[in-house]
Design a protein around this motif. Structure first.
Motif, PDB file in Angstrom:
ATOM      1  N   ASP A 148     -32.374  -2.268  15.754  1.00 43.48           N
ATOM      2  CA  ASP A 148     -32.695  -3.632  16.142  1.00 43.48           C
ATOM      3  C   ASP A 148     -31.507  -4.246  16.902  1.00 43.48           C
ATOM      4  O   ASP A 148     -30.353  -4.021  16.496  1.00 43.48           O
ATOM      5  CB  ASP A 148     -32.995  -4.447  14.873  1.00 43.48           C
ATOM      6  CG  ASP A 148     -33.725  -5.738  15.154  1.00 43.48           C
ATOM      7  OD1 ASP A 148     -34.611  -5.734  16.020  1.00 43.48           O
ATOM      8  OD2 ASP A 148     -33.385  -6.747  14.513  1.00 43.48           O
ATOM      9  N   PRO A 149     -31.692  -4.973  17.980  1.00 42.62           N
ATOM     10  CA  PRO A 149     -32.959  -5.466  18.549  1.00 42.62           C
ATOM     11  C   PRO A 149     -33.470  -4.671  19.740  1.00 42.62           C
ATOM     12  O   PRO A 149     -34.292  -5.183  20.511  1.00 42.62           O
ATOM     13  CB  PRO A 149     -32.549  -6.866  19.017  1.00 42.62           C
ATOM     14  CG  PRO A 149     -31.159  -6.674  19.535  1.00 42.62           C
ATOM     15  CD  PRO A 149     -30.535  -5.629  18.643  1.00 42.62           C
TER      16      PRO A 149
ATOM     17  N   SER B 101     -35.787  -5.515  27.121  1.00 42.02           N
ATOM     18  CA  SER B 101     -36.560  -5.001  28.252  1.00 42.02           C
ATOM     19  C   SER B 101     -35.971  -3.722  28.817  1.00 42.02           C
ATOM     20  O   SER B 101     -34.767  -3.451  28.691  1.00 42.02           O
ATOM     21  CB  SER B 101     -36.645  -6.057  29.358  1.00 42.02           C
ATOM     22  OG  SER B 101     -35.370  -6.219  29.985  1.00 42.02           O
TER      23      SER B 101
ATOM     24  N   SER C 295     -36.964  -4.642  21.280  1.00 47.28           N
ATOM     25  CA  SER C 295     -37.408  -5.894  21.892  1.00 47.28           C
ATOM     26  C   SER C 295     -36.689  -6.208  23.201  1.00 47.28           C
ATOM     27  O   SER C 295     -36.970  -7.224  23.837  1.00 47.28           O
ATOM     28  CB  SER C 295     -37.187  -7.060  20.906  1.00 47.28           C
ATOM     29  OG  SER C 295     -37.893  -6.842  19.702  1.00 47.28           O
TER      30      SER C 295
ATOM     31  N   SER D 289     -38.853 -10.238  28.109  1.00 47.02           N
ATOM     32  CA  SER D 289     -39.298 -11.002  26.943  1.00 47.02           C
ATOM     33  C   SER D 289     -38.356 -12.169  26.694  1.00 47.02           C
ATOM     34  O   SER D 289     -37.144 -12.059  26.871  1.00 47.02           O
ATOM     35  CB  SER D 289     -39.323 -10.088  25.715  1.00 47.02           C
ATOM     36  OG  SER D 289     -39.446 -10.845  24.536  1.00 47.02           O
TER      37      SER D 289
ATOM     38  N   ARG E  49     -37.912 -13.350  23.796  1.00 48.56           N
ATOM     39  CA  ARG E  49     -37.668 -13.307  22.363  1.00 48.56           C
ATOM     40  C   ARG E  49     -36.226 -13.685  22.060  1.00 48.56           C
ATOM     41  O   ARG E  49     -35.294 -13.303  22.761  1.00 48.56           O
ATOM     42  CB  ARG E  49     -37.953 -11.899  21.835  1.00 48.56           C
ATOM     43  CG  ARG E  49     -37.661 -11.789  20.335  1.00 48.56           C
ATOM     44  CD  ARG E  49     -37.930 -10.408  19.795  1.00 48.56           C
ATOM     45  NE  ARG E  49     -37.466 -10.327  18.409  1.00 48.56           N
ATOM     46  CZ  ARG E  49     -37.520  -9.227  17.674  1.00 48.56           C
ATOM     47  NH1 ARG E  49     -38.031  -8.128  18.161  1.00 48.56           N
ATOM     48  NH2 ARG E  49     -37.082  -9.226  16.437  1.00 48.56           N
TER      49      ARG E  49
ATOM     50  N   THR F  77     -31.452 -15.367  24.498  1.00 49.65           N
ATOM     51  CA  THR F  77     -32.433 -14.478  25.114  1.00 49.65           C
ATOM     52  C   THR F  77     -31.783 -13.667  26.226  1.00 49.65           C
ATOM     53  O   THR F  77     -30.623 -13.884  26.587  1.00 49.65           O
ATOM     54  CB  THR F  77     -33.595 -15.287  25.716  1.00 49.65           C
ATOM     55  OG1 THR F  77     -33.093 -16.053  26.831  1.00 49.65           O
ATOM     56  CG2 THR F  77     -34.205 -16.222  24.687  1.00 49.65           C
TER      57      THR F  77
END
Length: 401
Positions: A320-321, A326, A324, A364, A366, A179
């Protein structure tokens, strides 16, 4: 590539690029099939002078020789005053003027690495003196530590910490969950080390993921800045002239030598302008981009187009990513990658950036692991198909099976 005032830009950028991701993807695939641990020697990279490829006869001799034969061969090269204190275990790396071996202290059985440097030739003497000058000055938890030195007329033996925890990107892939918080934990340690170097007036000039090694395999391992083959004290003598740096301080030196690994070179280096330790901060911006995405901000088959992209500071957060990731993380990267070095974050400023200081608390949680691994694997596959010979020359000699 090497580093010298008379040398030009690298002849090819793909070798440095493949070196960024090859060992990581090999590591990842090995975990999916039958594990085969390979630990990288902590002193070498594609940017340092590499030895010429071995002849067919030499390669066959190496294949035929067993581990004990190879150890015996390198033991014979060591001065008895060194082997009286250290037991030679294995070769873990090699360069044009050096060999690195894993050793054990005979009294304590503690493992170390010894870098044997040939200093008979003037160029080898120069490389050794430069690296030794830096290593003898540093002492920090996030910088590889010099333990002791044996100096003889033809050879110098540097005893250093042995980093066994693998490269930064290997750790990202092997943990299976990654993460933004994990990214800030790693980058914070790197910034601590780099900030310390800059405070001493040392510019690394070859920061990249391969040169960031974990001290041990445990989750609480410290991350070490390694490989000081291109490092210098702010450019004394012919290296450059004294100027004020991007922080306004008057005790830094402006460097002029074109050196480093292509994908991590700052625009001012490629433009052959005088530069400061801000080039290390640019490289950290590239590293942060890779750690969060598994892709590189600047890449191209064409060396000319690659350099043009870097000089223009042309990159994006597409694919990607990144959707997602920040905005704070992206802001951190953007503040490290402005073309103008005067506007780049210093190490002290970077470690106080909200994304790092709060350890991505507002970001996040994620898991980015799948996207990072996939991007790295795809890029290595494309690189191999475009430049198959680079796989054989991108640093396998620096691995310990």
């Amino acid at each position: 590539m090497g580093c010298g005032t008379s040398k030009g830009l690298p002849e090819a950028s793909m070798k440095g690029y493949v070196g960024v991701v090859q060992s990581l993807v090999a590591f990842s695939r090995a975990r999916e099939d039958e594990p085969k641990k390979r630990t990288r020697g902590p002193w070498f990279s594609g940017s340092v002078r590499d030895p010429p490829p071995a002849s067919d006869k030499q390669q066959q001799t190496l294949r035929d020789a067993g581990p004990q034969d190879r150890v015996a061969k390198y033991k014979d090269k060591f001065d008895p005053r060194v082997t009286a204190r250290y037991d030679i275990k294995a070769l873990i790396g090699r360069g044009s003027f050096s060999r690195v071996v894993r050793v054990e202290h005979r009294a304590t059985r503690q493992p170390f690495a010894i870098k044997l440097m040939e200093v008979e030739a003037p160029e080898g003497r120069e490389v050794c003196a430069s690296e030794l000058a830096v290593l003898q000055r540093v002492s920090h938890a996030n910088v590889i530590q010099l333990i002791e030195v044996f100096q003889f007329p033809q050879r110098v033996y540097m005893v250093l910490e042995l980093a066994t925890g693998g490269e930064l990107l290997e750790r990202v892939v092997s943990r299976g969950h990654f993460t933004e918080r994990d990214a800030t934990q790693a980058l914070r340690m790197v910034l601590d080390g780099v900030g310390y170097l800059h405070d001493l007036g040392i510019t690394h000039r070859d920061l990249k993921p391969e040169n960031l090694l974990y001290y041990h395999p445990g989750a609480d391992s410290r991350l070490l800045v390694t490989d000081f083959g291109l490092a210098t004290f702010g450019g004394t003598g012919s290296e450059g002239s004294k100027t004020a740096d991007h922080t306004g301080a008057d005790n830094t030196w402006s460097l002029r030598t074109t050196c480093g690994t292509p994908e991590y070179m700052a625009p001012e280096v490629l433009l052959r302008k005088p530069y400061t330790c801000a080039v290390d901060m640019w490289a950290l911006g590239v590293i942060a981009y890779i750690v969060l995405s598994g892709s590189m901000p600047f890449e191209d088959d064409s060396r000319t187009r690659l350099y043009r992209s870097i000089v223009r500071g042309k990159y994006s957060f597409h694919g990607d990513p990144w959707p997602s990731v920040s905005n704070l993380a992206k802001d951190f990267i953007q503040r490290l990658l402005p073309v103008d070095p005067a506007t780049r974050l210093t190490a002290d400023q970077a470690i106080r950036h909200p994304w790092v200081a709060t350890m991505a608390a507002s970001s996040s949680m994620r898991n980015l692991h799948r996207s990072i691994s996939r991007n790295l694997r795809q890029r290595t596959s494309r690189s191999s198909s475009r430049c198959p010979s680079s796989r054989a020359s991108s640093g396998d000699s620096n691995k310990l099976a």
